[in-house]
Design an enzyme around this catalytic site. Structure first.
Site, PDB file in Angstrom:
ATOM      1  N   CYS A  67       0.827  -1.210   0.000  1.00 26.55           N
ATOM      2  CA  CYS A  67       0.000   0.000   0.000  1.00 26.55           C
ATOM      3  C   CYS A  67       0.859   1.257   0.000  1.00 26.55           C
ATOM      4  CB  CYS A  67      -0.923  -0.022   1.226  1.00 26.55           C
ATOM      5  SG  CYS A  67      -1.827   1.516   1.499  1.00 26.55           S
ATOM      6  N   CYS A  70      -0.132   3.936   2.543  1.00 26.88           N
ATOM      7  CA  CYS A  70       0.244   3.513   3.895  1.00 26.88           C
ATOM      8  C   CYS A  70       1.666   3.966   4.210  1.00 26.88           C
ATOM      9  CB  CYS A  70       0.166   1.991   4.023  1.00 26.88           C
ATOM     10  SG  CYS A  70      -1.506   1.314   3.851  1.00 26.88           S
TER      11      CYS A  70
END
Length: 323
Positions: A67, A70
């Site tokens: 991600c 993230c």
């Protein structure tokens, strides 16, 4: 500001450090990483989050190695949590390795941050927020940190001691606060006030000068500067104890009484200042070309027409002039 270069040091004798010694403001309430930030698993989630959130708010960061957002959020989130100094804890959960909890909470996109309090999810956000928004979120969820709460308590204790005339003890606490927060305006003003009471005017000026330029114009600092100027004015006028002694020896020493009125005004004792001038007028209204009445009118102008001392003294003056 260390004890070595603290301008307050040595101004009072035998100060007590018991209260300030029990207060800590400068260090985080938990060690980096292990205490404030940790990884969790499905097996440890209950202890790390549900149980721990009964002690303080816990943020759970649901993320995954693939991600991109993230990776943007994680350093921002960790930095904000560390700067909150214990207001919240951060627990990170890799949903690729541990998908069960995220599934149970209905999390469908990451990054997702959920705040737990008393074992229950209470707030959260999704996506990589900017640092300012993350800090707002932490402040909303976590409230003041333990350090901030200790600081508030210390400031309240110092203020109470200052109001009660315990200047040495108040200065001790203000010094402890300033050792951790040198630009704390309220603590600087408080410590300078203690130094003024100790007749350490130059040291009081040094304390004020330690502030950054952008904080020197704060109302608290201006008020202390005014007190220093008034104290210096008192020094120039004379020693009030000596003036009182002159009046005890000769109640008709109008010059001593006139000077004492200036001192009382500089000390903020307005009604006493007015009463000294009224006493001169009662004894000799024409003394020194009506100097007492003229000075009293100057006081009225400086104090303002609605000031209590002005109103009281003006009634007394009217009664004296027209009786």
């Amino acid at each position: 500001m260390t004890n070595q270069d603290n301008p307050y040091a040595g101004s009072f004798g035998g100060t007590s450090g018991q209260l300030s010694a029990n207060m800590s403001f400068g260090e985080s309430t938990a060690k980096p990483g292990g205490d404030l930030i940790k990884e969790t698993t499905t097996a440890t989630f209950q202890a790390d989050v549900l149980v721990e959130s009964r002690k303080q708010p816990v943020l759970v960061d649901f993320w995954a190695p693939w991600c991109g957002p993230c990776k943007q959020l994680t350093p921002i989130l960790e930095k904000a949590v560390m700067e909150a100094r214990g207001a919240v804890k951060l627990v990170k959960m890799n949903i690729d390795a541990h998908p069960a909890v995220a599934g149970q909470l209905g999390i469908q996109s990451i990054p997702a941050v959920i705040a737990f309090v008393n074992g229950q999810p209470v707030d959260g956000f999704m996506g990589a927020l900017p640092e300012s928004k993350v800090k707002e979120f932490i402040a909303r969820v976590g409230g003041p940190s333990r350090e901030e709460s200790a600081l508030v308590d210390a400031m309240a204790a110092a203020r109470q001691m200052l109001d009660e005339g315990n200047f040495a003890e108040a200065a001790q606490i203000y010094s402890s606060i300033l050792a951790a927060q040198p630009d704390n305006v309220d603590a600087v003003a408080g410590l300078a006030s203690c130094l003024i009471e100790a007749d350490e005017l130059e040291k009081a000026r040094e304390v004020l000068a330690s502030l950054p330029d952008d904080k020197k114009k704060a109302a608290q600092i201006s008020a202390v500067e005014t007190r220093i100027a008034l104290a210096e004015e008192v020094r120039k006028i004379g020693d009030p104890v000596a003036l009182e002694a002159r009046l005890q020896a000769d109640p008709n020493d109008h010059q001593a009484r006139f000077d004492l009125a200036q001192v009382r005004n500089a000390q903020g004792r307005r009604e006493d200042a007015a009463n000294e001038l009224l006493a001169i007028m009662k004894a000799d209204r024409s003394w020194n070309d009506d100097a007492a009445r003229k000075q009293l009118l100057k006081f009225f102008e400086a104090w303002g027409n609605t000031d209590k001392a002005t109103l009281v003294a003006r009634r007394k003056l009217s009664s004296l002039l027209f009786s």
